[in-house]
Design a protein around this motif. Structure first.
Motif, PDB file in Angstrom:
ATOM      1  N   GLN A  91       0.842  -1.192   0.000  1.00 23.65           N
ATOM      2  CA  GLN A  91       0.000   0.000   0.000  1.00 23.65           C
ATOM      3  C   GLN A  91       0.879   1.244   0.000  1.00 23.65           C
ATOM      4  O   GLN A  91       1.569   1.529   0.978  1.00 23.65           O
ATOM      5  N   ASN A 105      -4.297   0.258   8.677  1.00 25.49           N
ATOM      6  CA  ASN A 105      -5.390   0.860   7.914  1.00 25.49           C
ATOM      7  C   ASN A 105      -6.399   1.583   8.797  1.00 25.49           C
ATOM      8  O   ASN A 105      -7.510   1.900   8.357  1.00 25.49           O
ATOM      9  N   TYR A 108      -8.815   4.755   7.801  1.00 26.77           N
ATOM     10  CA  TYR A 108      -8.836   4.921   6.345  1.00 26.77           C
ATOM     11  C   TYR A 108     -10.079   4.244   5.771  1.00 26.77           C
ATOM     12  O   TYR A 108     -10.540   3.221   6.292  1.00 26.77           O
ATOM     13  N   THR A 109     -10.593   4.819   4.704  1.00 32.41           N
ATOM     14  CA  THR A 109     -11.781   4.245   4.076  1.00 32.41           C
ATOM     15  C   THR A 109     -11.392   3.075   3.172  1.00 32.41           C
ATOM     16  O   THR A 109     -10.228   2.930   2.797  1.00 32.41           O
ATOM     17  N   THR A 110     -12.377   2.266   2.831  1.00 32.17           N
ATOM     18  CA  THR A 110     -12.144   1.139   1.926  1.00 32.17           C
ATOM     19  C   THR A 110     -11.621   1.629   0.575  1.00 32.17           C
ATOM     20  O   THR A 110     -10.733   1.008  -0.021  1.00 32.17           O
ATOM     21  N   GLU A 111     -12.134   2.769   0.106  1.00 34.57           N
ATOM     22  CA  GLU A 111     -11.691   3.328  -1.169  1.00 34.57           C
ATOM     23  C   GLU A 111     -10.232   3.772  -1.106  1.00 34.57           C
ATOM     24  O   GLU A 111      -9.458   3.525  -2.036  1.00 34.57           O
ATOM     25  N   GLN A 112      -9.833   4.414  -0.002  1.00 34.96           N
ATOM     26  CA  GLN A 112      -8.450   4.855   0.157  1.00 34.96           C
ATOM     27  C   GLN A 112      -7.492   3.665   0.202  1.00 34.96           C
ATOM     28  O   GLN A 112      -6.414   3.700  -0.389  1.00 34.96           O
ATOM     29  N   SER A 114      -8.040   0.692  -1.137  1.00 38.62           N
ATOM     30  CA  SER A 114      -8.008   0.085  -2.470  1.00 38.62           C
ATOM     31  C   SER A 114      -7.113   0.883  -3.413  1.00 38.62           C
ATOM     32  O   SER A 114      -6.323   0.305  -4.170  1.00 38.62           O
ATOM     33  N   GLU A 115      -7.221   2.208  -3.376  1.00 37.45           N
ATOM     34  CA  GLU A 115      -6.416   3.054  -4.258  1.00 37.45           C
ATOM     35  C   GLU A 115      -4.933   2.988  -3.929  1.00 37.45           C
ATOM     36  O   GLU A 115      -4.089   3.217  -4.800  1.00 37.45           O
ATOM     37  N   SER A 116      -4.598   2.677  -2.689  1.00 37.31           N
ATOM     38  CA  SER A 116      -3.185   2.622  -2.291  1.00 37.31           C
ATOM     39  C   SER A 116      -2.483   1.369  -2.800  1.00 37.31           C
ATOM     40  O   SER A 116      -1.255   1.309  -2.847  1.00 37.31           O
ATOM     41  N   LYS A 120      -0.587  -4.102  -9.235  1.00 40.69           N
ATOM     42  CA  LYS A 120      -1.715  -4.885  -9.730  1.00 40.69           C
ATOM     43  C   LYS A 120      -1.294  -6.273 -10.221  1.00 40.69           C
ATOM     44  O   LYS A 120      -2.109  -7.176 -10.300  1.00 40.69           O
TER      45      LYS A 120
END
Length: 288
Positions: A91, A105, A108-112, A114-116, A120
């Protein structure tokens, strides 16, 4: 782990369901234990004691399991599969929990979160000539694989050095895609395709689409097999005989940080960077 009430419920259900006990006590098996015994009855108190004892034993077993798991985690050398999962779990911009290989974590939000997770694709292989692990990584933008930037890679390398087993040497590969050069001859059906490979009805270029589809189907660090590509092209509507006249690839030289000379592919090849990118679709000749 079960609570004491659940343990007692399991015991009393078994007690009521037992044919011998039902006959001795004259029990109605359609009713519950609580409907037929007082909470202060000998049987109920006995089952309370048994439930507490079983609960205490399960607590001890859970603690033992936790201790053993922790020791195995701390002492066992990790596999290449573990390093790959950890690479994908990286992350960017997050810190690790102290004395842990997990990220903090909190808040932190689930979106934050995921974006970190910018890595991939990842693959981990052992070097052929020395004792080290090669970690190949790639990001993704708009569905296309791409290399991470310098800051991201520097952070990733620090993370991998932090979580690696003592004594394990790691080399991180974060290159631009290996270039793939294809020279194809397509014997085609003029009732379906035009002389430049365009579908007469759909107006797309199905041979190009099939090549792109095959490249996407390749797993990261997967083996490109020319025969499999031919099989893919053979399935295209309007293609009679697909022939790969030549195939070659070029990759980044880690010393010069530039692409080297193209090397021919006879049968199959694994990309040094972990993934290929077809350099051009102009070398496709269509023959009636």
């Amino acid at each position: 782990m079960r609570v004491i009430s659940d343990i007692k419920l399991a015991i009393t259900k078994s007690f009521i369901a037992n044919e011998t006990f039902a006959k001795i006590y004259g029990l109605d098996q359609s009713k519950s234990f609580e409907d037929q015994f007082s909470k202060v009855s000998f049987e109920s108190v006995l089952f309370d004691i048994m439930s507490i004892a079983i609960y205490a034993f399960e607590v001890i077993l859970d603690k033992h399991y936790s201790d053993v798991t922790q020791k195995l985690t701390e002492e066992k050398a990790h596999t290449a599969r573990w390093y790959r999962s950890k690479a994908l779990a990286f992350q960017f911009g997050f810190d690790l929990v102290v004395d842990s290989d997990e990220f903090n974590n909190t808040n932190y939000t689930t979106e934050q979160i995921s974006e970190s997770k910018i890595v991939k694709y990842a693959a981990v292989v052992e070097a052929e000539n020395d004792s080290r692990l090669i970690v190949k990584i790639a990001g993704e933008t708009d569905g296309e694989l791409n290399r991470l930037n310098e800051q991201q890679v520097a952070s990733f390398k620090t993370y991998m050095q932090e979580i690696r087993d003592a004594g394990v040497k790691l080399t991180v590969i974060n290159y631009e895609a290996d270039k793939l050069f294809l020279d194809l001859q397509i014997n085609y059906d003029p009732l379906v395709l035009s002389a430049n490979g365009q579908h007469l009805i759909n107006a797309n270029y199905p041979i190009v689409d099939a090549i792109k589809a095959y490249m996407k189907e390749l797993p990261f660090n997967g083996e490109l097999v020319l025969a499999h590509l031919v099989d893919k092209l053979q399935q295209v509507e309007g293609v009679l005989i697909p022939t790969i006249m030549s195939a070659s690839t070029s990759w980044i030289d880690e010393n010069t940080n530039s692409y080297g000379d193209a090397i021919g592919i006879a049968v199959k090849a694994i990309p040094v960077s972990g993934y290929f990118k077809v350099e051009s679709f102009d070398n496709i000749r269509y023959v009636v």
